[in-house]
Design an enzyme around this catalytic site. Structure first.
Site: not given
Ligand code: F6P
Length: 611
Positions: A445, A269, A414, A263, A325-326, A570
């Site tokens: 299990h 990462e 979250e 987003k 995002g979620r 972060k």
């Molecule tokens: O670390 C939290 C977060 O902002 C989440 O809410 C989100 O889903 C994820 O990182 C990835 O963010 P992006 O889609 O901006 O890379």
């Protein structure tokens, strides 16, 4: 003005057609409200679209009534509660093929009445309407929360701040449909002319968990399976380079399309993984802009950064700041990888399923007693805030839902992992459960021992009448699916009833062993039964659990739609990254700004030796 009507017809849909001003609670709110833009940097806090007349919900008579009532309920065992057949029959609800049985919750009809009273006191229906209308209910980020617009009927209109968001949504979905068909039909090919039969979706958190859960749910659906023949979809989420190895080791770059899903397009990462995938492509296909243009596309709301990366803007699939995002799986984030893999038709069915549950959730003109997400949300509030259960476990009795608990874990934790109300007051009641889960019967299990005898954890059981793969082996007493479902039916009763010392004695167990055999029972659960796992019901389940989380947040009066907590980690990682670079490549000593523990750990790591 916020409008919502069926496009192409002059008919207003009355229950969703009202003016923004009707959401305001006072004239001062009206003066203060800023209609657009973000509030993050502003001096004064924004007015809330729905204000309440208390500081903490725990101060209300309705909350206190529930607290007093919880003392009565705590004295009752589910064994007794389940004896009352009328009670059992009253604790169920049905909507569009979803059957919800919550008779094994530690509630009676009075509890439910009190919970619905609490919902009314917290202005739950106004909050739901505010969400639906596009009011800026995510106050700390000054944003609307409109993931339901992502699955709205294309004939509908939702004008927010002068923009018809549903028209924009469908423009992107049409773009996804067109692009995915071109990839599937071999019209959009790799730079060497080979069809792109592999996709790696690079993203993390909400940009990964939702699509991965849906991918798994579709994988063994017969129609989706047929549509996916010869194609492979992989997800690269972890910045651990081993994840790159695992994703790419069987693939050849000339047949692979990379979708960068982010987003913000700033997540460290994801961007590192995206650069690594670009290098991988270049290492096999030559270092050229053309390679990136043929083999890399993006889903993002940050179109500028995507272009800067080198991705063709025509192959960028946009989504908006009003999609968290979620909550983004219904946007291009899920649409693109899943449509390339399974065809757009399956994804469209998934959206329809989610839309169906949205209609139940938004239909607040009807009694809330028939609103499945509201019932489930209120039960969550009851279990955590009044009965003191800190966790909740999710058990789909369907292997294809193996990633559903992980996705809902992010959606819920979250969203509701907060400590202050929307106005910034510390909550003095528990909010936000710890969510975990595994498909049944595997979970039985592994951690079910604790659920039966250790700490009690309210459970959600999800089962299906028909299997995606109805296997029946000759000579076996039941089909494989019946075997699975036998456990789906048995576990809730085992948790509710337990086993008494008396029952153990009747079985002739030795007295010394009996304390080890007794299971106290009285452990709450709910059961959801659906016809069969397919794209439609997958969408229904998604929406059900998304809205359950929203309901809890609305009642607790917290902001379920921001996530400031993840920012600190972060920022600290940025400092460490800089230090690792300076020490590794320029021989700098580790700064004394880091504490002794972190310094020692980093030194050992850089030295390449633990001791
Ligand atoms: O670390 C939290 C977060 O902002 C989440 O809410 C989100 O889903 C994820 O990182 C990835 O963010 P992006 O889609 O901006 O890379």
């Amino acid at each position: 003005q916020v409008e919502y009507c069926l496009r192409g017809s002059r008919r207003w849909v009355p229950r969703v057609c009202y003016k923004r001003s009707s959401l305001r609670s006072s004239a001062s709110d009206l003066r203060q409200e800023r209609v657009s833009g973000t509030h993050c940097g502003s001096e004064s806090a924004p007015a809330l679209p729905v204000s309440v007349d208390y500081r903490l919900v725990s101060e209300t008579a309705e909350w206190k009534g529930l607290e007093a009532h919880s003392e009565e309920i705590k004295r009752l065992h589910l064994r007794e509660l389940m004896r009352d057949a009328e009670r059992v029959r009253s604790l169920r609800a049905e909507f569009d093929g979803i059957y919800l049985d919550y008779s094994r919750q530690r509630v009676n009809r009075q509890t439910m009445q009190l919970l619905f009273d609490l919902a009314r006191r917290t202005r739950l229906t106004d909050k739901i309407r505010a969400m639906q209308s596009g009011a800026h209910i995510n106050a700390t980020e000054g944003r609307a929360v409109l993931h339901t617009a992502l699955r709205a009927d294309r004939r509908a209109t939702l004008v927010v701040d002068g923009v018809d968001v549903i028209r924009e949504v469908w423009e992107v979905l049409d773009h996804v449909r067109d692009f995915s068909e071109r990839v599937r039909n071999g019209i959009h090919r790799g730079v060497t002319g080979k069809p792109l039969r592999n996709v790696i979706a690079v993203g993390i958190g909400g940009s990964y968990l939702g699509p991965d859960f849906v991918h798994e749910a579709f994988r063994t659906d017969p129609d989706a399976f047929e549509a996916a023949k010869g194609r492979h979809l992989h997800f690269l989420s972890n910045v651990d380079p081993v994840d790159i190895k695992r994703c790419t080791q069987d693939l050849s770059a000339d047949e692979t399309l990379i979708i960068v899903v982010s987003k913000s397009f700033t997540t460290a990462e994801t961007l590192l993984n995206a650069r690594a995938m670009r290098e991988w492509l270049w290492s096999q296909l030559g270092r050229s802009e053309d390679v990136v243009r043929h083999h890399m596309v993006a889903c993002s709301s940050n179109v500028k950064m995507v272009e800067k990366f080198g991705i063709d803007p025509r192959n960028t699939f946009e989504f908006w700041d009003w999609v968290g995002g979620r909550y983004s799986v219904c946007s291009a984030v899920g649409a693109l990888p899943l449509s390339i893999q399974y065809g757009f038709a399956s994804f469209a069915r998934f959206l329809e399923g989610a839309r169906s549950v949205d209609s139940n959730f938004y239909d607040v003109s009807r009694p809330l007693e028939g609103n499945l997400p509201v019932i489930m949300g209120l039960l969550g509030v009851w279990n955590l805030s009044f009965l003191g259960y800190k966790s909740r476990a999710l058990h789909p009795y369907a292997e294809a839902l193996l990633k559903f608990p992980a996705h809902i874990q992010q959606v819920d934790m979250e969203s509701n992992g907060k400590h202050v109300t929307l106005r910034g007051d510390d909550v003095d009641y528990a909010v936000g459960e710890i969510d975990f889960g595994e498909p049944g019967t595997n979970g039985q299990h592994s951690f079910f021992q604790l659920l039966h005898m250790g700490q009690p954890v309210p459970c959600d059981f999800i089962g299906f009448i028909e299997s995606q793969y109805p296997l029946c082996i000759e000579g076996e007493p039941v089909s494989n699916a019946d075997e699975l479902m036998a456990n789906f039916f048995a576990q809730p009763d085992a948790l509710a009833y337990g086993k008494t010392a008396e029952e153990c004695r009747v079985e002739g167990r030795p007295e010394w062993l009996i304390p080890h055999l007794v299971t106290t029972g009285n452990r709450p659960s709910l059961s959801l039964l659906l016809p069969r796992l397919d794209p439609y019901t997958t969408g229904q389940l998604l929406a059900l659990y998304e809205h359950r989380t929203a309901v809890q947040g609305f009642v607790w009066d917290i902001n379920s739609f921001d996530q400031w907590g993840v920012e600190l980690g972060k920022v600290l990682a940025k400092r460490v990254r800089k230090q690792l670079n300076e020490s590794r490549y320029y021989g700098h000593r580790i700064s004394e700004e880091f504490n002794v523990s972190t310094r020692d750990l980093m030194e050992r790591y850089l030295r390449g030796q633990v001791g």
